[in-house]
Scaffold this motif. Structure first.
Motif, short mmCIF file in Angstrom:
data_model
loop_
_atom_site.label_atom_id
_atom_site.label_comp_id
_atom_site.label_asym_id
_atom_site.label_seq_id
_atom_site.Cartn_x
_atom_site.Cartn_y
_atom_site.Cartn_z
N ASN A 165 -2.91 -3.84 -6.55
CA ASN A 165 -2.59 -2.90 -5.49
C ASN A 165 -1.17 -2.36 -5.63
OD1 ASN A 165 -2.59 -1.48 -3.00
ND2 ASN A 165 -1.83 -3.29 -1.92
N THR B 268 -8.35 1.45 -4.73
CA THR B 268 -9.38 0.45 -4.44
C THR B 268 -10.04 -0.03 -5.72
OG1 THR B 268 -9.84 1.72 -2.43
CG2 THR B 268 -11.38 -0.03 -2.99
N TRP C 242 -4.10 -5.64 -0.09
CA TRP C 242 -4.92 -4.96 -1.11
C TRP C 242 -5.08 -3.46 -0.87
CZ3 TRP C 242 -7.90 -9.23 1.36
CH2 TRP C 242 -7.55 -10.46 0.79
N GLY C 243 -4.49 -2.94 0.18
CA GLY C 243 -4.59 -1.51 0.43
C GLY C 243 -5.94 -1.08 0.94
N PHE C 244 -6.74 -2.02 1.48
CA PHE C 244 -8.06 -1.67 2.03
C PHE C 244 -7.88 -1.00 3.38
CE2 PHE C 244 -10.46 -5.36 -0.26
CZ PHE C 244 -10.22 -4.73 -1.47
N GLY C 245 -8.22 0.29 3.44
CA GLY C 245 -8.08 1.01 4.70
C GLY C 245 -9.30 0.89 5.60
N GLU C 246 -10.43 0.45 5.04
CA GLU C 246 -11.67 0.35 5.80
C GLU C 246 -12.19 -1.09 5.73
OE1 GLU C 246 -12.73 2.77 7.55
OE2 GLU C 246 -11.43 4.35 6.74
N LYS D 235 -5.09 -4.47 4.52
CA LYS D 235 -4.35 -3.24 4.23
C LYS D 235 -3.03 -3.55 3.55
CE LYS D 235 -3.33 1.21 4.71
NZ LYS D 235 -4.04 2.28 3.97
N SER E 68 -12.76 -5.98 10.85
CA SER E 68 -11.72 -5.24 11.58
C SER E 68 -10.61 -6.17 12.05
CB SER E 68 -12.35 -4.50 12.76
OG SER E 68 -12.91 -5.42 13.68
N THR F 207 -8.37 -6.38 8.98
CA THR F 207 -7.97 -5.13 8.34
C THR F 207 -6.46 -5.00 8.16
OG1 THR F 207 -9.95 -3.99 9.16
CG2 THR F 207 -8.11 -2.61 8.47
N PRO F 208 -5.62 -5.33 9.15
CA PRO F 208 -4.17 -5.21 8.94
C PRO F 208 -3.69 -6.04 7.75
CG PRO F 208 -4.65 -5.49 11.27
CD PRO F 208 -5.93 -5.73 10.55
#
Length: 401
Positions: free
Chosen positions: A392, A342, A304-308, A301, A294, A297-298
């Motif tokens: 991505n 993803t 790589w566009g990882f939202g989780e 995101k 976490s 995460t920013p």
């Protein structure tokens, strides 16, 4: 990873090359590392037991390991068998040679390497990164490379290693991921171009070669070896040989897939019982990696566009074992954490890295390039990150048009 001493030929590119024999050493029966490992081991189980309950820990480990073995490891083996058979047929009947001829002219402008490097790319793509070692020992192949260009063998092989297996596995997850997988392959090539060129730049400085220096050697002959027998007999023989190599690869991946996936999933997912209680079911865990992830995460995101945060488990795993990383993918999709974007990123990073941390040092040692270990590892690490970024944003660009 097991390797054989046999040189790779056109009809046998899927055979693996053995690892250099390790030399055992004698040390004190009890040393500092004994207590370090024991402390880590006990601390880990105390942590897991305090969160889940010690009885639940062993239940979760056994059930997760069993499920991963039955539904992931054997699935990967099936993909490897089918992909191995197809690749062997392609090699036996000249399709690999044709692909090699088509992409050879692209190697110098893209990778800064002679056209012969295309054979290394194709060979490792349909097998694994150490396959480049067999070619490196072949004088007919290595004569096209300068001393500095030979340093790039490891990074070139890693860029394309396991490509067919990763691609086939990702495609098997659903027809909606076809475009994503293709873009992931492009991302892997982009990351590989960066990695190979940066290593080449450093090696040329090390060996004091000019940036334009290359060996001008005309290709001798245009022949390939084939099996004995009629076309039908060769078809069956190549198909069965390729399938056998898939079984070998699948078994080689199984131990790492079960071990690493079980461990990663316990650290990734949470309880499945009502009100957040643990019931000892498969895929329960302590959610440690998401909490750590976490914080990143920013950045993940944006790149790589990882939202989780759970998705960060994939790149961490792919560094050492891309087969294990693939095993995580289906779980992410089932839990709604992963989408086509993803999959594109996973494909790019998975192919470009090919679990390189587990093979890079051994490959460089075999090639007698130990003094380039840090450089090659650094640029391959960054190349995989760039592969994910490229995949991505290429996928996002595709959605616009």
């Amino acid at each position: 990873m097991e390797m054989t001493e046999q040189k790779l030929t056109d009809e046998n590119v899927l055979k693996e090359v053995p690892e250099k024999e390790s030399v055992e050493r004698e040390v004190a029966s009890v040393s500092k590392e004994t207590f370090v490992v024991l402390t880590v081991f006990v601390t880990l189980f105390i942590y897991l037991g305090s969160v889940m309950g010690i009885d639940k820990v062993f239940s979760v480990m056994m059930k997760t390991g069993h499920d991963v073995l039955m539904n992931t490891s054997f699935y990967i083996m099936a993909v490897a068998i089918l992909a191995g058979a197809v690749a062997s047929i392609m090699s036996e009947f000249g399709i690999v040679a044709l692909i090699n001829k088509i992409i050879s002219p692209l190697m110098r402008p893209l990778f800064g390497l002679p056209g012969a490097a295309a054979l290394g790319a194709v060979t490792t793509y349909i097998s694994d990164n150490p396959a480049i070692l067999g070619l490196a020992e072949d004088r007919g192949f290595s004569k096209y490379f300068t001393k500095a260009e030979k340093v790039t063998y490891t990074n070139l092989g890693t860029t394309f290693g396991m490509g067919l297996i990763v691609t086939a596995y990702m495609l098997s997850l659903g027809s909606e991921y076809i475009k994503a997988v293709l873009i992931g392959n492009i991302g892997a090539v982009i990351g590989g171009i960066f990695s190979v060129r940066m290593v080449l730049r450093y090696a040329k400085k090390y060996y004091n070669e000019s940036s334009s220096e290359k060996i001008d050697t005309k290709e001798e002959g245009d022949l390939r070896k084939i099996r004995a027998g009629s076309a039908f007999e060769r078809l069956l023989a190549s198909m069965m040989d390729g399938a056998k190599s898939g079984v070998t690869l699948g078994l080689a991946c199984a131990s790492g897939t079960v071990l690493i996936c079980t461990f990663v999933m316990i650290l990734t997912f949470g309880p499945q019982g009502e009100n957040g209680t643990y019931v000892g079911a498969a895929y329960e865990g302590v959610q440690l990696l998401p909490r750590l992830g976490s914080y990143f995460t920013p950045v993940a995101k944006m790149l790589w566009g990882f939202g989780e945060p759970e998705l960060l488990a994939y790149p961490f795993t792919a560094l050492g074992a891309v087969g294990s990383a693939m095993g995580l993918t289906k779980g992410f999709i089932d839990k709604g954490l992963a989408n086509a974007n993803t999959i594109a990123v996973f494909t790019g990073m998975g192919i470009c890295w090919s679990g390189f941390l587990s093979t890079h040092v051994g490959m460089l040692d075999t090639l007698k390039h130990n003094h380039f270990i840090k450089i090659c590892i650094l640029w391959q690490l960054l190349g995989g990150l760039i592969a994910g970024v490229a995949a991505n944003y290429l996928f996002k660009l595709l959605l616009i048009f």
